[in-house]
Design a protein around this motif. Structure first.
Motif, PDB file in Angstrom:
ATOM      1  N   ILE A 296      24.670  15.781   9.567  1.00  0.00           N
ATOM      2  CA  ILE A 296      23.700  16.844   9.880  1.00  0.00           C
ATOM      3  C   ILE A 296      22.349  16.528   9.255  1.00  0.00           C
ATOM      4  O   ILE A 296      21.289  16.710   9.874  1.00  0.00           O
ATOM      5  CB  ILE A 296      24.220  18.207   9.376  1.00  0.00           C
ATOM      6  N   ASP A 297      22.361  16.028   8.022  1.00  0.00           N
ATOM      7  CA  ASP A 297      21.103  15.659   7.361  1.00  0.00           C
ATOM      8  C   ASP A 297      20.377  14.545   8.112  1.00  0.00           C
ATOM      9  O   ASP A 297      19.145  14.542   8.206  1.00  0.00           O
ATOM     10  CB  ASP A 297      21.384  15.212   5.924  1.00  0.00           C
ATOM     11  N   LEU A 298      21.132  13.582   8.642  1.00  0.00           N
ATOM     12  CA  LEU A 298      20.526  12.496   9.412  1.00  0.00           C
ATOM     13  C   LEU A 298      19.831  13.037  10.663  1.00  0.00           C
ATOM     14  O   LEU A 298      18.725  12.608  11.009  1.00  0.00           O
ATOM     15  CB  LEU A 298      21.591  11.470   9.807  1.00  0.00           C
ATOM     16  N   VAL A 299      20.493  13.983  11.335  1.00  0.00           N
ATOM     17  CA  VAL A 299      19.903  14.577  12.535  1.00  0.00           C
ATOM     18  C   VAL A 299      18.648  15.352  12.165  1.00  0.00           C
ATOM     19  O   VAL A 299      17.614  15.262  12.849  1.00  0.00           O
ATOM     20  CB  VAL A 299      20.918  15.496  13.243  1.00  0.00           C
ATOM     21  N   MET A 300      18.696  16.116  11.069  1.00  0.00           N
ATOM     22  CA  MET A 300      17.521  16.871  10.626  1.00  0.00           C
ATOM     23  C   MET A 300      16.396  15.933  10.236  1.00  0.00           C
ATOM     24  O   MET A 300      15.213  16.212  10.484  1.00  0.00           O
ATOM     25  CB  MET A 300      17.893  17.779   9.453  1.00  0.00           C
ATOM     26  N   TYR A 301      16.738  14.818   9.628  1.00  0.00           N
ATOM     27  CA  TYR A 301      15.737  13.826   9.242  1.00  0.00           C
ATOM     28  C   TYR A 301      15.009  13.286  10.472  1.00  0.00           C
ATOM     29  O   TYR A 301      13.802  13.039  10.442  1.00  0.00           O
ATOM     30  CB  TYR A 301      16.435  12.685   8.498  1.00  0.00           C
ATOM     31  N   ALA A 302      15.770  13.110  11.575  1.00  0.00           N
ATOM     32  CA  ALA A 302      15.161  12.598  12.801  1.00  0.00           C
ATOM     33  C   ALA A 302      14.319  13.654  13.511  1.00  0.00           C
ATOM     34  O   ALA A 302      13.317  13.333  14.155  1.00  0.00           O
ATOM     35  CB  ALA A 302      16.253  12.098  13.746  1.00  0.00           C
ATOM     36  N   VAL A 303      14.700  14.933  13.363  1.00  0.00           N
ATOM     37  CA  VAL A 303      14.017  16.013  14.085  1.00  0.00           C
ATOM     38  C   VAL A 303      12.787  16.514  13.348  1.00  0.00           C
ATOM     39  O   VAL A 303      11.749  16.785  13.962  1.00  0.00           O
ATOM     40  CB  VAL A 303      15.002  17.179  14.338  1.00  0.00           C
ATOM     41  N   ASP A 304      12.889  16.636  12.026  1.00  0.00           N
ATOM     42  CA  ASP A 304      11.845  17.287  11.241  1.00  0.00           C
ATOM     43  C   ASP A 304      10.892  16.262  10.627  1.00  0.00           C
ATOM     44  O   ASP A 304      11.271  15.504   9.735  1.00  0.00           O
ATOM     45  CB  ASP A 304      12.493  18.116  10.131  1.00  0.00           C
ATOM     46  N   PRO A 305       9.644  16.201  11.059  1.00  0.00           N
ATOM     47  CA  PRO A 305       8.686  15.241  10.486  1.00  0.00           C
ATOM     48  C   PRO A 305       8.365  15.531   9.027  1.00  0.00           C
ATOM     49  O   PRO A 305       8.071  14.619   8.261  1.00  0.00           O
ATOM     50  CB  PRO A 305       7.446  15.413  11.372  1.00  0.00           C
ATOM     51  N   LYS A 306       8.433  16.809   8.612  1.00  0.00           N
ATOM     52  CA  LYS A 306       8.152  17.146   7.218  1.00  0.00           C
ATOM     53  C   LYS A 306       9.199  16.560   6.282  1.00  0.00           C
ATOM     54  O   LYS A 306       8.904  16.193   5.152  1.00  0.00           O
ATOM     55  CB  LYS A 306       8.088  18.673   7.050  1.00  0.00           C
ATOM     56  N   LEU A 307      10.437  16.490   6.749  1.00  0.00           N
ATOM     57  CA  LEU A 307      11.498  15.899   5.952  1.00  0.00           C
ATOM     58  C   LEU A 307      11.269  14.416   5.759  1.00  0.00           C
ATOM     59  O   LEU A 307      11.511  13.866   4.685  1.00  0.00           O
ATOM     60  CB  LEU A 307      12.858  16.150   6.630  1.00  0.00           C
ATOM     61  N   ARG A 308      10.793  13.751   6.808  1.00  0.00           N
ATOM     62  CA  ARG A 308      10.520  12.309   6.709  1.00  0.00           C
ATOM     63  C   ARG A 308       9.370  12.040   5.746  1.00  0.00           C
ATOM     64  O   ARG A 308       9.291  10.968   5.138  1.00  0.00           O
ATOM     65  CB  ARG A 308      10.198  11.742   8.082  1.00  0.00           C
ATOM     66  N   LYS A 309       8.469  13.018   5.603  1.00  0.00           N
ATOM     67  CA  LYS A 309       7.327  12.833   4.698  1.00  0.00           C
ATOM     68  C   LYS A 309       7.650  13.287   3.268  1.00  0.00           C
ATOM     69  O   LYS A 309       6.832  13.197   2.389  1.00  0.00           O
ATOM     70  CB  LYS A 309       6.121  13.633   5.219  1.00  0.00           C
ATOM     71  N   GLY A 310       8.872  13.829   3.113  1.00  0.00           N
ATOM     72  CA  GLY A 310       9.280  14.252   1.780  1.00  0.00           C
ATOM     73  C   GLY A 310       8.808  15.631   1.391  1.00  0.00           C
ATOM     74  O   GLY A 310       8.948  16.060   0.242  1.00  0.00           O
TER      75      GLY A 310
END
Length: 323
Positions: free
Chosen positions: A305-319
């Motif tokens: 689920i975290d991997l999917v959220m990482y792919a969907v949410d750009p804010k998560l990718r930016k930390g």
């Protein structure tokens, strides 16, 4: 994917498994009974004090609890879950025999729950105040309020007893060929119970998320500037999917808990049914191994689920976003 993000999730998953193992071990230690009763059942009364003490020494049960936990954890890290006190076989072998059935039930039900809730939640959320919107709100409350064991009994009474078209228990016909079609026939009712009792509440959550997004200022500005409706819908769905995915992640542990009841009711030979039998037989090594295995499945599911959220949410990718 950043190495730092991946490393943080691995550390968190390891900590969760350690906490699960710690709590489970100490709860088992507080359970009534002694090792002689667990191993010999009713025949334990024939053992004298010296024999009971010998059994305790053999399994290091005469040592302090924290030392017992350390010894057990050391064996776990070496891949040794011990031997079942009732079956006399390695716990790992027993769990691996049941694992495919649990993964099949979990995978099929979660797939249809996500597909169904995405469709229903999107349609209802995008049509605020419509019949779809009001109807889903009512249906989701009704279906999520139905106890799974009660719905399962109704299914067995109607489809197995009255109509005789579906098997009431097991993962395959006794003496059958054990083919995929036979297993799917046995899967229909337990999977249907879980899907019907969970889809509504997931759809309702997505529905409310979409309705909240459509009321935000950026949507009004986009409409005022003539942005195409399909582009607005795409942005709304992307933003609404983030709390939806987060909600799925938070409810996966309870999802596994509910599947234990369904597996027991339909005698589906998975980890849930195995755990119930192990508790009834006081098979402590099997109980501990089953809890640890189930915890590992939950942690792995949350990681996906975290991997999917990482792919969907750009804010998560930016930390800038943290679940």
């Amino acid at each position: 994917m950043s190495v730092k993000w991946f490393g943080k999730r691995m550390v968190m998953g390891t900590i969760v498994l350690l906490v699960i193992s710690f709590l489970s071990f100490f709860i088992m230690h507080l359970a009534p009974g002694d090792p002689a009763t667990a191993f010999y059942g009713g025949n334990a009364q024939t053992l004298n004090t010296a024999e009971k003490e010998r059994i305790s020494r053999a399994f290091s049960l005469d040592r302090p609890v924290i030392e017992q936990y350390g010894l057990w954890l050391k064996e776990i890290l070496q891949g040794n879950l011990g031997y079942s006190s009732k079956e006399g076989r390695p716990v790992t072998v027993i769990l691996l025999e049941r694992l495919p059935n649990t993964l099949l039930l979990f995978g099929v039900t979660l797939f249809f729950i996500i597909i169904g809730s995405l469709w229903l939640g999107t349609v209802a959320g995008m049509q605020k105040g419509s019949l779809w919107d009001k109807g889903l709100s009512t249906i989701s409350i009704a279906t999520s309020s139905i106890p799974s064991f009660w719905l399962g009994i109704l299914f067995i009474s109607f489809f197995s007893v009255k109509l005789g078209i579906l098997p009431s228990s097991g993962t395959g016909e006794v003496g059958g060929d054990g083919g995929i079609l036979d297993k799917l026939r046995h899967l229909i009712m337990p999977a249907a119970v879980i899907i019907l009792t969970h889809t509504g509440i997931y759809a309702r959550f997505l529905q409310e998320s979409i309705k909240a997004e459509t009321s935000k200022y950026y949507v009004m500005v986009a409409k005022a500037n003539g942005v195409l409706e399909r582009e607005i819908r795409k942005g709304v769905l992307r933003n609404a999917s983030i709390p939806y995915l987060n909600y799925i992640g938070m409810t996966i542990p309870s999802f596994f808990g509910g599947s234990i009841i369904v597996e027991s009711l339909f005698s589906w030979a998975g980890l849930g049914q195995l755990l119930v039998k192990a508790v009834m037989m006081k098979d402590f090594p099997l109980i501990m191994g089953g809890i640890l295995f189930t915890g590992l499945l939950v942690v792995f599911s949350l990681f996906i689920i975290d991997l999917v959220m990482y792919a969907v949410d750009p804010k998560l990718r930016k930390g800038a976003y943290s679940r």
